[in-house]
Scaffold this active site. Structure first.
Site, PDB file in Angstrom:
ATOM      1  N   ASP A  56      -1.023  56.664  -9.662  1.00  0.00           N
ATOM      2  CA  ASP A  56      -1.720  55.390  -9.447  1.00  0.00           C
ATOM      3  C   ASP A  56      -1.878  54.660 -10.770  1.00  0.00           C
ATOM      4  O   ASP A  56      -1.575  53.473 -10.893  1.00  0.00           O
ATOM      5  CB  ASP A  56      -3.089  55.654  -8.815  1.00  0.00           C
ATOM      6  CG  ASP A  56      -3.875  54.367  -8.641  1.00  0.00           C
ATOM      7  OD1 ASP A  56      -3.295  53.391  -8.115  1.00  0.00           O
ATOM      8  OD2 ASP A  56      -5.047  54.324  -9.059  1.00  0.00           O
TER       9      ASP A  56
ATOM     10  N   TYR B 126      -7.255  62.282  -4.417  1.00  0.00           N
ATOM     11  CA  TYR B 126      -7.636  61.288  -3.419  1.00  0.00           C
ATOM     12  C   TYR B 126      -8.160  61.902  -2.126  1.00  0.00           C
ATOM     13  O   TYR B 126      -8.849  61.242  -1.365  1.00  0.00           O
ATOM     14  CB  TYR B 126      -6.435  60.386  -3.077  1.00  0.00           C
ATOM     15  CG  TYR B 126      -6.226  59.239  -4.021  1.00  0.00           C
ATOM     16  CD1 TYR B 126      -6.030  59.464  -5.377  1.00  0.00           C
ATOM     17  CD2 TYR B 126      -6.222  57.930  -3.556  1.00  0.00           C
ATOM     18  CE1 TYR B 126      -5.820  58.415  -6.242  1.00  0.00           C
ATOM     19  CE2 TYR B 126      -6.022  56.873  -4.419  1.00  0.00           C
ATOM     20  CZ  TYR B 126      -5.820  57.120  -5.763  1.00  0.00           C
ATOM     21  OH  TYR B 126      -5.620  56.076  -6.622  1.00  0.00           O
TER      22      TYR B 126
ATOM     23  N   ASP C  68      -1.031  62.127 -20.600  1.00  0.00           N
ATOM     24  CA  ASP C  68      -1.483  61.268 -21.716  1.00  0.00           C
ATOM     25  C   ASP C  68      -0.302  60.832 -22.575  1.00  0.00           C
ATOM     26  O   ASP C  68      -0.179  59.663 -22.965  1.00  0.00           O
ATOM     27  CB  ASP C  68      -2.588  61.953 -22.547  1.00  0.00           C
ATOM     28  CG  ASP C  68      -2.264  63.381 -22.956  1.00  0.00           C
ATOM     29  OD1 ASP C  68      -1.249  63.941 -22.478  1.00  0.00           O
ATOM     30  OD2 ASP C  68      -3.026  63.959 -23.754  1.00  0.00           O
TER      31      ASP C  68
ATOM     32  N   LYS D 140      -0.871  67.564 -16.185  1.00  0.00           N
ATOM     33  CA  LYS D 140      -1.823  67.885 -17.262  1.00  0.00           C
ATOM     34  C   LYS D 140      -1.987  69.392 -17.237  1.00  0.00           C
ATOM     35  O   LYS D 140      -3.089  69.916 -17.055  1.00  0.00           O
ATOM     36  CB  LYS D 140      -3.143  67.121 -17.003  1.00  0.00           C
ATOM     37  CG  LYS D 140      -4.157  67.199 -18.134  1.00  0.00           C
ATOM     38  CD  LYS D 140      -3.756  66.407 -19.366  1.00  0.00           C
ATOM     39  CE  LYS D 140      -4.734  66.663 -20.504  1.00  0.00           C
ATOM     40  NZ  LYS D 140      -4.290  66.037 -21.773  1.00  0.00           N
TER      41      LYS D 140
ATOM     42  N   ASP E 126       0.686  51.211 -12.442  1.00  0.00           N
ATOM     43  CA  ASP E 126       0.189  49.899 -12.883  1.00  0.00           C
ATOM     44  C   ASP E 126       0.655  49.610 -14.313  1.00  0.00           C
ATOM     45  O   ASP E 126       1.056  48.491 -14.635  1.00  0.00           O
ATOM     46  CB  ASP E 126      -1.348  49.843 -12.849  1.00  0.00           C
ATOM     47  CG  ASP E 126      -1.886  49.377 -11.495  1.00  0.00           C
ATOM     48  OD1 ASP E 126      -1.196  49.601 -10.477  1.00  0.00           O
ATOM     49  OD2 ASP E 126      -2.982  48.791 -11.452  1.00  0.00           O
TER      50      ASP E 126
HETATM   51  C1  IPM Z   1      -2.462  51.540  -4.923  1.00  0.00           C
HETATM   52  C2  IPM Z   1      -3.899  51.112  -4.862  1.00  0.00           C
HETATM   53  C3  IPM Z   1      -4.669  52.061  -3.946  1.00  0.00           C
HETATM   54  C4  IPM Z   1      -4.547  53.459  -4.539  1.00  0.00           C
HETATM   55  C5  IPM Z   1      -6.150  51.698  -3.733  1.00  0.00           C
HETATM   56  C6  IPM Z   1      -6.298  50.305  -3.194  1.00  0.00           C
HETATM   57  C7  IPM Z   1      -6.849  52.691  -2.849  1.00  0.00           C
HETATM   58  O1  IPM Z   1      -4.462  51.046  -6.128  1.00  0.00           O
HETATM   59  O2  IPM Z   1      -1.790  51.525  -3.882  1.00  0.00           O
HETATM   60  O3  IPM Z   1      -1.993  51.876  -6.004  1.00  0.00           O
HETATM   61  O4  IPM Z   1      -5.305  53.824  -5.433  1.00  0.00           O
HETATM   62  O5  IPM Z   1      -3.659  54.195  -4.095  1.00  0.00           O
HETATM   63 MN    MN Z   2      -3.032  51.452  -7.722  1.00  0.00          MN
END
Ligand code: IPM
Ligand code: MN
Length: 333
Positions: free
Chosen positions: A224, A122, A200, A168, A228
């Protein structure tokens, strides 16, 4: 945000908790007001605060902005120096049927993802985007890895004393250092057991045996993606809170979900993620874990009574859910 603040007010009323609240524009709202997602006044405000509570930040309206809302978020995290992002994933028994996975697989899932937040892919330099090519850099210094490992291992000591290191390292140099530094921690945390998992395989294991994990420590980009995936195990991404910690006491609190443009303005956003975030705030910044527990109980009673938003299969709107949670705060621990 409104739902979260109402719950904060309700749970702290008469409990000898004192705080000052200041509001600042950020993300899309910042762009609308001053052309920038992270205006200077907001920066001064967050630096003067003990804790920052952030709601979701973007939307289609600002996708073409010169500086996107997401850029502001990265600047905010960097400015606050909050390098350890904690994303707890707990499958609530009352919601188990909402999980896309079979109940027997997700039962007893309770892990904490610790995502490195202020370095890695990032932030690595150089970066470049032209019509001919594009470049990103993944960079980690030893010190950046050590400090996030320390946070993860310390938290493991307060949990099931197990850490899973995600990387990785069969391909990436940064991952080789990541894994090496992780194993060096064992000397300082002899009671914590460690295993390694390539990212993975981790994507696979989160689906096949999510209840085997305790603390998962991952670089920024992998975390990240995996968080999710992890959120989805609980039945909805609208349930998961996060706190980001740095060197001092300052902390950044944010739900992990986005601004959900598909349901914007309909009043049906799931407030659980923000309400859970308030619980983390009470625990980490206010040092009032008993008030966080009170919120946990109220949320469970709310879920059990079926007052949930459409993402969880219910038909309640945000304000109804929030009022029910507040009402349920009365019902004991
Ligand atoms: C998160 C979000 C952010 C990230 C985005 C909005 C930049 O997806 O907080 O997970 O990738 O960190
Ligand atoms: Mn995210």
């Amino acid at each position: 945000m409104e739902a979260g603040l109402q719950v904060l007010q309700a749970v702290t009323a008469g409990k000898n908790v004192h705080y000052n609240l200041s509001e600042y524009p950020f993300g899309g709202a910042g762009i609308d007001q001053s052309g920038e997602p992270f205006p200077a006044s907001t920066k001064a405000g967050v630096l003067a605060a003990d804790a920052v509570l952030l709601s979701a930040i973007g939307g289609p309206k600002w996708d073409q902005a010169t500086i996107r809302p997401e850029t502001g978020l990265l600047q905010l995290r960097k400015t606050l120096g909050v390098f350890a992002n904690l994303r707890p994933t707990v499958v609530n028994p009352a919601l188990i049927e909402r999980s896309p996975l079979k109940a027997q697989i997700v039962a007893d899932t309770n892990f904490l993802m610790v995502r490195e937040l202020t370095s890695g892919a990032y932030f690595g330099e150089p970066r470049r985007l032209t019509q001919q090519d594009a470049l990103d850099t993944i960079y980690y210094s030893r010190q950046e890895i050590e400090r996030v490992m320390k946070v993860g291992f310390q938290l493991a000591q307060t949990r099931k004393q197990h850490v899973t290191i995600v990387d990785k390292s069969n391909v990436l140099a940064t991952s080789k250092l990541w894994r090496q530094v992780a194993h060096e921690q064992v000397a300082q945390f002899p009671n914590v057991t460690v295993d390694d998992c390539y990212v993975d395989a981790m994507a696979m294991n989160l689906l096949s045996q999510p209840n085997q994990f305790d603390v998962i420590i991952t670089p920024n980009l992998f975390g990240d993606i995996l968080s999710d995936e992890a959120a989805e195990l609980t039945g909805s991404i609208g349930t998961i809170p996060s706190v980001s910690l740095g060197k001092g006491q300052r902390a950044l609190y944010e739900p992990i979900h986005g601004s959900a443009p598909d349901i914007a303005g309909k009043g049906i956003a799931n407030p659980f993620s923000m309400i859970n975030t308030i619980a983390l705030l009470l625990k980490h910044t206010f040092h009032r874990p008993e008030l966080a527990t009170k919120i946990d109980g109220a949320l469970t009673r709310t879920i059990e009574s079926g007052v949930v938003t459409p993402d969880l299969g219910g038909s309640a709107i945000t304000t109804e859910v929030t009022q029910t949670v507040i009402h349920n705060l009365e019902g004991g621990a």
